[in-house]
Each structure stands twice: as C-alpha cells, then as structure tokens.
Design a protein around this motif. Structure first.
Motif, PDB file in Angstrom:
ATOM      1  N   VAL A  89       0.921  -1.140   0.060  1.00  0.00           N
ATOM      2  CA  VAL A  89      -0.039  -0.053   0.095  1.00  0.00           C
ATOM      3  C   VAL A  89       0.780   1.115  -0.098  1.00  0.00           C
ATOM      4  CG1 VAL A  89      -2.034  -1.023   1.129  1.00  0.00           C
ATOM      5  CG2 VAL A  89      -0.236   0.168   2.312  1.00  0.00           C
ATOM      6  N   ARG A  90       0.376   2.101  -0.542  1.00  0.00           N
ATOM      7  CA  ARG A  90       1.209   3.815  -0.519  1.00  0.00           C
ATOM      8  C   ARG A  90       0.485   4.557   0.582  1.00  0.00           C
ATOM      9  NH1 ARG A  90       4.681   4.691  -3.852  1.00  0.00           N
ATOM     10  NH2 ARG A  90       4.328   7.005  -3.770  1.00  0.00           N
ATOM     11  N   ILE A  91       1.513   5.003   1.148  1.00  0.00           N
ATOM     12  CA  ILE A  91       1.287   6.056   2.326  1.00  0.00           C
ATOM     13  C   ILE A  91       1.763   7.306   2.180  1.00  0.00           C
ATOM     14  CG2 ILE A  91       3.156   5.125   3.895  1.00  0.00           C
ATOM     15  CD1 ILE A  91       1.488   6.112   6.176  1.00  0.00           C
ATOM     16  N   ALA A  92       1.115   8.501   2.197  1.00  0.00           N
ATOM     17  CA  ALA A  92       1.428   9.747   1.942  1.00  0.00           C
ATOM     18  C   ALA A  92       1.233  10.606   3.471  1.00  0.00           C
ATOM     19  CB  ALA A  92       0.791  10.761   0.882  1.00  0.00           C
ATOM     20  N   VAL A  93       2.029  11.590   3.688  1.00  0.00           N
ATOM     21  CA  VAL A  93       1.848  12.152   5.049  1.00  0.00           C
ATOM     22  C   VAL A  93       2.155  13.580   4.762  1.00  0.00           C
ATOM     23  CG1 VAL A  93       2.266  12.708   7.636  1.00  0.00           C
ATOM     24  CG2 VAL A  93       2.445  10.393   6.590  1.00  0.00           C
ATOM     25  N   THR A  94       1.055  14.653   4.490  1.00  0.00           N
ATOM     26  CA  THR A  94       1.272  15.798   4.137  1.00  0.00           C
ATOM     27  C   THR A  94       0.756  16.886   5.041  1.00  0.00           C
ATOM     28  OG1 THR A  94       0.628  14.823   1.879  1.00  0.00           O
ATOM     29  CG2 THR A  94       0.370  17.509   2.210  1.00  0.00           C
ATOM     30  N   ARG A  95       1.662  17.927   5.123  1.00  0.00           N
ATOM     31  CA  ARG A  95       1.497  18.975   5.971  1.00  0.00           C
ATOM     32  C   ARG A  95       0.438  19.883   5.167  1.00  0.00           C
ATOM     33  NH1 ARG A  95       5.779  22.350   9.703  1.00  0.00           N
ATOM     34  NH2 ARG A  95       4.044  23.371  10.911  1.00  0.00           N
ATOM     35  N   THR A  96      -0.933  20.296   5.413  1.00  0.00           N
ATOM     36  CA  THR A  96      -1.762  20.904   4.576  1.00  0.00           C
ATOM     37  C   THR A  96      -1.842  22.248   5.340  1.00  0.00           C
ATOM     38  OG1 THR A  96      -3.626  19.854   5.788  1.00  0.00           O
ATOM     39  CG2 THR A  96      -3.091  18.909   3.606  1.00  0.00           C
ATOM     40  N   ALA A  97      -1.523  22.359   6.382  1.00  0.00           N
ATOM     41  CA  ALA A  97      -1.610  23.862   7.087  1.00  0.00           C
ATOM     42  C   ALA A  97      -0.694  23.742   8.198  1.00  0.00           C
ATOM     43  CB  ALA A  97      -3.235  24.081   7.715  1.00  0.00           C
ATOM     44  N   ARG A  98      -0.651  24.892   8.854  1.00  0.00           N
ATOM     45  CA  ARG A  98       0.493  24.955  10.017  1.00  0.00           C
ATOM     46  C   ARG A  98       0.345  23.985  11.025  1.00  0.00           C
ATOM     47  NH1 ARG A  98       2.288  30.578  13.362  1.00  0.00           N
ATOM     48  NH2 ARG A  98       3.944  29.389  14.474  1.00  0.00           N
ATOM     49  N   TYR A  99      -0.811  23.747  11.417  1.00  0.00           N
ATOM     50  CA  TYR A  99      -1.065  22.650  12.354  1.00  0.00           C
ATOM     51  C   TYR A  99      -1.933  21.469  12.187  1.00  0.00           C
ATOM     52  CZ  TYR A  99       1.293  26.128  15.519  1.00  0.00           C
ATOM     53  OH  TYR A  99       2.340  27.063  16.055  1.00  0.00           O
ATOM     54  N   ARG A 100      -2.003  21.291  10.648  1.00  0.00           N
ATOM     55  CA  ARG A 100      -2.898  20.220  10.203  1.00  0.00           C
ATOM     56  C   ARG A 100      -2.157  19.493   9.386  1.00  0.00           C
ATOM     57  NH1 ARG A 100      -7.181  23.101   8.021  1.00  0.00           N
ATOM     58  NH2 ARG A 100      -5.988  23.227   5.846  1.00  0.00           N
ATOM     59  N   VAL A 101      -2.061  18.203   9.560  1.00  0.00           N
ATOM     60  CA  VAL A 101      -1.477  16.992   8.648  1.00  0.00           C
ATOM     61  C   VAL A 101      -2.456  15.976   8.018  1.00  0.00           C
ATOM     62  CG1 VAL A 101       0.288  15.181   8.860  1.00  0.00           C
ATOM     63  CG2 VAL A 101       0.676  17.384  10.087  1.00  0.00           C
ATOM     64  N   ARG A 102      -2.471  15.593   7.046  1.00  0.00           N
ATOM     65  CA  ARG A 102      -3.020  14.701   6.272  1.00  0.00           C
ATOM     66  C   ARG A 102      -2.471  13.447   6.205  1.00  0.00           C
ATOM     67  NH1 ARG A 102      -6.797  15.033   0.922  1.00  0.00           N
ATOM     68  NH2 ARG A 102      -7.585  16.618   2.367  1.00  0.00           N
ATOM     69  N   VAL A 103      -3.003  12.210   6.466  1.00  0.00           N
ATOM     70  CA  VAL A 103      -2.211  10.906   6.109  1.00  0.00           C
ATOM     71  C   VAL A 103      -3.399  10.263   5.186  1.00  0.00           C
ATOM     72  CG1 VAL A 103      -3.380   9.734   8.296  1.00  0.00           C
ATOM     73  CG2 VAL A 103      -1.420   8.713   7.316  1.00  0.00           C
ATOM     74  N   ALA A 104      -2.611   9.644   4.036  1.00  0.00           N
ATOM     75  CA  ALA A 104      -3.458   9.057   2.985  1.00  0.00           C
ATOM     76  C   ALA A 104      -3.000   7.644   2.743  1.00  0.00           C
ATOM     77  CB  ALA A 104      -3.581   9.915   2.082  1.00  0.00           C
ATOM     78  N   ILE A 105      -4.022   6.858   2.643  1.00  0.00           N
ATOM     79  CA  ILE A 105      -3.494   5.222   2.504  1.00  0.00           C
ATOM     80  C   ILE A 105      -4.124   5.068   0.906  1.00  0.00           C
ATOM     81  CG2 ILE A 105      -3.333   3.007   2.951  1.00  0.00           C
ATOM     82  CD1 ILE A 105      -1.955   4.965   5.083  1.00  0.00           C
ATOM     83  N   THR A 106      -3.235   4.695  -0.042  1.00  0.00           N
ATOM     84  CA  THR A 106      -3.903   4.159  -1.268  1.00  0.00           C
ATOM     85  C   THR A 106      -3.569   2.728  -1.345  1.00  0.00           C
ATOM     86  OG1 THR A 106      -3.224   6.461  -2.263  1.00  0.00           O
ATOM     87  CG2 THR A 106      -3.716   4.742  -3.855  1.00  0.00           C
ATOM     88  N   ASP A 107      -4.582   2.019  -2.005  1.00  0.00           N
ATOM     89  CA  ASP A 107      -4.619   0.563  -2.221  1.00  0.00           C
ATOM     90  C   ASP A 107      -5.445  -0.005  -3.321  1.00  0.00           C
ATOM     91  OD1 ASP A 107      -7.335   0.019  -1.434  1.00  0.00           O
ATOM     92  OD2 ASP A 107      -6.886   0.403   0.608  1.00  0.00           O
ATOM     93  N   LYS A 108      -5.342  -1.172  -3.728  1.00  0.00           N
ATOM     94  CA  LYS A 108      -5.938  -1.590  -4.779  1.00  0.00           C
ATOM     95  C   LYS A 108      -7.174  -2.414  -4.781  1.00  0.00           C
ATOM     96  CE  LYS A 108      -1.456  -2.124  -7.386  1.00  0.00           C
ATOM     97  NZ  LYS A 108      -0.812  -3.378  -8.190  1.00  0.00           N
ATOM     98  N   SER A 109      -7.953  -1.809  -3.833  1.00  0.00           N
ATOM     99  CA  SER A 109      -9.407  -2.265  -3.730  1.00  0.00           C
ATOM    100  C   SER A 109     -10.370  -1.205  -3.720  1.00  0.00           C
ATOM    101  CB  SER A 109      -9.365  -2.683  -2.250  1.00  0.00           C
ATOM    102  OG  SER A 109     -10.755  -3.030  -2.079  1.00  0.00           O
ATOM    103  N   ARG A 110     -11.338  -1.366  -4.664  1.00  0.00           N
ATOM    104  CA  ARG A 110     -12.452  -0.328  -4.741  1.00  0.00           C
ATOM    105  C   ARG A 110     -13.600  -0.341  -3.945  1.00  0.00           C
ATOM    106  NH1 ARG A 110     -13.650  -1.342 -11.096  1.00  0.00           N
ATOM    107  NH2 ARG A 110     -13.902  -3.479 -10.398  1.00  0.00           N
TER     108      ARG A 110
END
Length: 154
Positions: free
Chosen positions: A86-107
C-alpha cells in the motif's frame, strides 16, 4: 548446509518500509512511501508518522492522534485490499494540520460500522472519524485512497 525455515524466508523477503520527501500536487510539504501489506504495516505507518512529525516539530501537538489514525487506515488496507503493498502519504496541509492518506488496490469503499462493543474489530473507522477533523475516500478505477486530517488544538 542448513535449511531456511519458512518464517526466516518471509522475514528476508519482506520489503523494508521506505519513505521520502516528495512534491505533493498541492505544493504542501509531503512524505510518501510504500509499505508491505502485512501484519506489521500499522507499526511501520506509526514509525513513519512519528519521524515526519518530528521533522516538522509537530510530534507533541499531533503525535498520538495522527499515529492512531494512520495505524487504523493502514490496518484496514492490510486487511481488506489486494496486492502486496500500500502507499502512504503524510502531507502538511496547514501550519497545525496534517493529512495521512493510504492508497490501495481495492475499490471497496470503507463504511462507518455500528460496532459491537465486544468485537475485536470493526471500530477502526469510528476512531478515525472521532480523532480527525475530516476524512474521506478518493475512488480510482483500480482502487482508492482513504485519507484523514488531524488538526492540533490551538
């Protein structure tokens, strides 16, 4: 010559988790990587989130909540998706906000469940919903991305 047991072979063949800084589509600071889709994926995700938050000096503000959210999202993907990673991304979307996203091969889109209080599973997405400021699913023709954002109380 000594023979290798199945357990030893599985340990050797397991991909080491890797993550690196990447350019996100929004231009926000981001780290992304690939995790083996197995029983240790949640632990690997927690370690990644811990490292990224330390780099951004947000570990004290967001640490426990974001690690739990990442762990639950990765656990769901490890349990229900297809493929070996699976792919994981951790993104800082604002000064005190973080997004974690998991991408997989299931619909299959995850759904909030009415959890059985005695069951060992089935409450992960409820935890994500309770700890995150927002979460959602981005469908793809070949799978999906499940994401959640955690904002520090200011």
């Amino acid at each position: 010559m000594a023979s290798t047991t199945t357990h030893e072979t599985e340990t050797v063949d397991r991909l080491r988790p890797s993550w690196r800084p990447v350019a996100s589509t929004t231009g926000d600071p981001s780290y992304a990587g690939v995790l083996q889709r197995d029983a240790r994926a949640a632990e690997d995700a927690r370690k990644m989130v811990e490292m990224v938050l330390a780099v951004w000096h947000l570990d004290k503000l967001l640490g426990d909540d974001l690690k739990l959210v990442a762990s639950e999202l990765v656990s769901n993907a490890a349990r229900h998706a297809r493929g070996s990673v699976v792919r994981i991304a951790v993104t800082r979307t604002a000064r005190y906000r973080v997004r974690v996203a998991i991408t997989d091969k299931s619909r299959d889109v995850p759904q909030l469940q009415v959890g059985d209080p005695l069951a060992e599973t089935g409450r992960g997405l409820r935890l994500v919903d309770a700890l995150s400021t927002n979460w959602g699913v981005v469908p793809y023709p070949w799978g999906k991305q499940v994401w959640a954002e955690v904002t520090a109380p200011c």
